[in-house]
Write a protein that holds these residues in place. Structure first.
Motif, short mmCIF file in Angstrom:
data_model
loop_
_atom_site.label_atom_id
_atom_site.label_comp_id
_atom_site.label_asym_id
_atom_site.label_seq_id
_atom_site.Cartn_x
_atom_site.Cartn_y
_atom_site.Cartn_z
N ALA A 1 0.72 -1.35 0.02
CA ALA A 1 0.12 0.00 -0.11
C ALA A 1 0.89 1.41 0.10
CB ALA A 1 -1.02 0.01 1.15
N ASP A 2 2.13 1.14 0.32
CA ASP A 2 2.98 2.15 0.27
C ASP A 2 3.99 2.29 -0.88
OD1 ASP A 2 4.46 0.12 1.14
OD2 ASP A 2 5.37 1.33 3.02
N ALA A 3 3.57 1.89 -1.92
CA ALA A 3 4.53 1.46 -3.03
C ALA A 3 4.71 2.79 -3.62
CB ALA A 3 4.07 0.56 -4.12
N PRO A 4 6.09 3.37 -3.96
CA PRO A 4 6.29 4.62 -4.50
C PRO A 4 6.29 4.27 -6.23
CG PRO A 4 8.40 3.63 -3.84
CD PRO A 4 7.16 2.62 -3.39
N LEU A 5 6.11 3.15 -6.62
CA LEU A 5 6.07 2.63 -8.22
C LEU A 5 4.76 1.88 -8.36
CD1 LEU A 5 7.33 2.34 -10.79
CD2 LEU A 5 8.66 0.50 -9.91
N ALA A 6 4.21 2.26 -9.40
CA ALA A 6 3.11 1.63 -9.80
C ALA A 6 2.92 1.13 -11.16
CB ALA A 6 1.52 2.37 -9.49
N LEU A 7 2.73 -0.14 -11.55
CA LEU A 7 2.56 -0.64 -13.02
C LEU A 7 1.11 -0.62 -13.42
CD1 LEU A 7 5.37 -3.44 -12.83
CD2 LEU A 7 5.61 -1.01 -13.18
N ILE A 8 0.92 -0.15 -14.47
CA ILE A 8 -0.72 -0.28 -14.78
C ILE A 8 -0.62 -1.28 -15.94
CG2 ILE A 8 -2.86 1.15 -15.44
CD1 ILE A 8 -1.20 1.71 -12.54
N GLY A 9 -1.36 -2.22 -16.23
CA GLY A 9 -1.48 -3.06 -17.30
C GLY A 9 -2.81 -2.81 -17.90
N LEU A 10 -3.44 -3.80 -18.55
CA LEU A 10 -4.60 -3.81 -19.41
C LEU A 10 -5.78 -4.36 -18.69
CD1 LEU A 10 -4.79 -4.33 -23.24
CD2 LEU A 10 -6.75 -4.58 -21.72
N ALA A 11 -5.82 -5.46 -18.43
CA ALA A 11 -7.03 -6.21 -17.84
C ALA A 11 -6.61 -7.66 -17.61
CB ALA A 11 -8.33 -6.26 -18.66
N PRO A 12 -7.22 -8.38 -16.69
CA PRO A 12 -6.87 -9.73 -16.27
C PRO A 12 -6.98 -10.61 -17.58
CG PRO A 12 -8.32 -8.83 -14.57
CD PRO A 12 -8.38 -8.01 -15.85
N ALA A 13 -6.08 -11.68 -17.45
CA ALA A 13 -6.21 -12.59 -18.65
C ALA A 13 -7.60 -13.54 -18.44
CB ALA A 13 -4.91 -13.32 -19.01
N ALA A 14 -8.27 -14.27 -19.29
CA ALA A 14 -9.38 -14.93 -19.36
C ALA A 14 -8.84 -16.24 -18.29
CB ALA A 14 -9.78 -15.43 -20.30
N HIS A 15 -7.72 -16.87 -18.62
CA HIS A 15 -7.18 -17.91 -17.95
C HIS A 15 -6.13 -17.70 -16.82
CE1 HIS A 15 -10.06 -20.41 -20.45
NE2 HIS A 15 -9.44 -19.63 -21.47
N GLY A 16 -5.66 -16.45 -16.78
CA GLY A 16 -4.73 -16.00 -15.79
C GLY A 16 -5.34 -15.30 -14.72
N GLY A 17 -5.39 -14.05 -14.77
CA GLY A 17 -5.88 -13.52 -13.40
C GLY A 17 -7.45 -13.84 -13.02
N ASN A 18 -8.15 -14.26 -14.14
CA ASN A 18 -9.53 -14.38 -13.98
C ASN A 18 -9.63 -16.05 -13.31
OD1 ASN A 18 -12.45 -13.98 -14.47
ND2 ASN A 18 -12.23 -15.77 -15.90
N ARG A 19 -8.65 -16.71 -13.49
CA ARG A 19 -8.50 -17.98 -13.00
C ARG A 19 -7.87 -17.83 -11.63
NH1 ARG A 19 -4.16 -21.60 -13.21
NH2 ARG A 19 -3.25 -20.26 -14.72
N THR A 20 -6.97 -17.20 -11.45
CA THR A 20 -6.07 -17.30 -10.07
C THR A 20 -6.52 -16.20 -9.04
OG1 THR A 20 -4.42 -15.82 -10.87
CG2 THR A 20 -3.86 -18.14 -11.43
N GLY A 21 -7.16 -15.09 -9.60
CA GLY A 21 -7.51 -14.15 -8.65
C GLY A 21 -6.32 -13.17 -8.20
N ARG A 22 -5.25 -13.21 -9.06
CA ARG A 22 -4.15 -12.20 -9.09
C ARG A 22 -3.76 -11.68 -10.40
NH1 ARG A 22 0.65 -14.23 -5.37
NH2 ARG A 22 1.41 -15.00 -7.23
N ILE A 23 -3.63 -10.41 -10.20
CA ILE A 23 -3.12 -9.99 -11.81
C ILE A 23 -1.84 -10.46 -12.17
CG2 ILE A 23 -1.88 -7.83 -10.61
CD1 ILE A 23 -4.71 -7.76 -13.44
N PHE A 24 -1.86 -10.60 -13.43
CA PHE A 24 -0.71 -11.15 -14.07
C PHE A 24 -0.14 -12.48 -13.46
CE2 PHE A 24 -0.08 -6.59 -15.74
CZ PHE A 24 0.30 -6.80 -16.99
#
Length: 260
Positions: free
Chosen positions: A69-92
């Motif tokens: 929550a105190d990260a000084p750096l943020a990476l912004i992607g696009l959206a979860p992958a259907a069989h990636g984040g949508n499957r595992t519940g964690r982004i990328f």
């Protein structure tokens, strides 16, 4: 359909601004059903599944951001992958893009391990948080403009909660760049005119006129399977951007490959 519930298109705009912490934001976000097309797709994928994941119980909900929550750096992607984040519940996590990204984060000292397979696999991020403009997996990896805009309050509030220590934001791809610009402008960060264009290695210095604080916006090609396979983005190119972002943000992780 409840007009004041998570099925309503106005749910993100009503719920996100009042969240006082990332944990509260994530709790409300994962209940969101504001975009009917995305809800139908994410849940259909969870039923049909991919044969290699037939034993998985898919997450099939909006996927929250990941990192401190105190990260000084943020990476912004696009959206979860259907069989990636949508499957595992964690982004990328659990898809080819994530394999490339987390291995690179590990190499530059921003992640505790080079792989991300599932929530609870022990992965931790150092000084970096990863999030997306659209939190549900879209068909063909292409959210609509309306879906992006409906989801925008979640991104806006997440960046606002990170703001006290945030120094650098990296847009992974043109979609993320375009989604970020209005969010940053609405949050009071001054944007050059004309608005800066996305490009790999692009760097823009933004200033908050109220506080005088600076924020760097960097561009990086998305680590998609297509970009990597066509060498549009190479691993050294990704390392270069991440190292530069970490230096600008003042992040000091444990070092590459876990070395001190």
């Amino acid at each position: 359909m409840r007009r004041d519930g998570p099925d309503d298109a106005g749910y993100p705009a009503r719920s996100a601004p009042g969240c006082g912490a990332l944990g509260e934001l994530e709790t409300k976000l994962v209940d969101c059903r504001a975009c009917p097309r995305l809800v139908a797709w994410r849940e259909q994928v969870a039923v049909v599944k991919r044969s290699s994941f037939r034993d998985w119980e898919y997450w099939a909900r909006p996927v929250p951001g990941f990192g401190p929550a105190d990260a000084p750096l943020a990476l912004i992607g696009l959206a979860p992958a259907a069989h990636g984040g949508n499957r595992t519940g964690r982004i990328f996590t659990g898809d080819p893009s994530g394999e490339v990204l987390y291995a690179a984060l590990y190499e530059v000292g921003l992640a505790s391990q080079p792989t991300a397979t599932h929530r609870g696999d022990g992965l931790a991020l150092h000084g970096v948080r990863i999030t997306v403009p659209v939190h549900c997996a879209p068909p063909d990896n292409r959210p609509s403009v309306g879906e992006r805009d409906t989801c925008r309050p979640w991104l806006a509030r997440e960046l606002e909660l990170l703001r006290p220590g945030l120094r650098v934001v990296v847009a992974l791809g043109g979609f993320a760049w375009q989604a970020l610009l209005p969010v940053l402008a609405d949050a009071g960060w001054s944007l050059p005119r004309p608005r800066p264009k996305f490009g790999h290695g692009a760097q823009v210095l933004l200033t908050d006129a109220r506080s005088g604080r600076d924020l760097y916006l960097l561009g990086c090609y998305h680590p998609s399977q297509r970009n990597v396979s066509t060498h549009t983005l190479t691993v050294p190119m990704l390392h270069t951007v991440l190292r530069h972002a970490a230096q600008l943000a003042g992040v000091t992780g444990p070092g590459p490959r876990g070395t001190p």
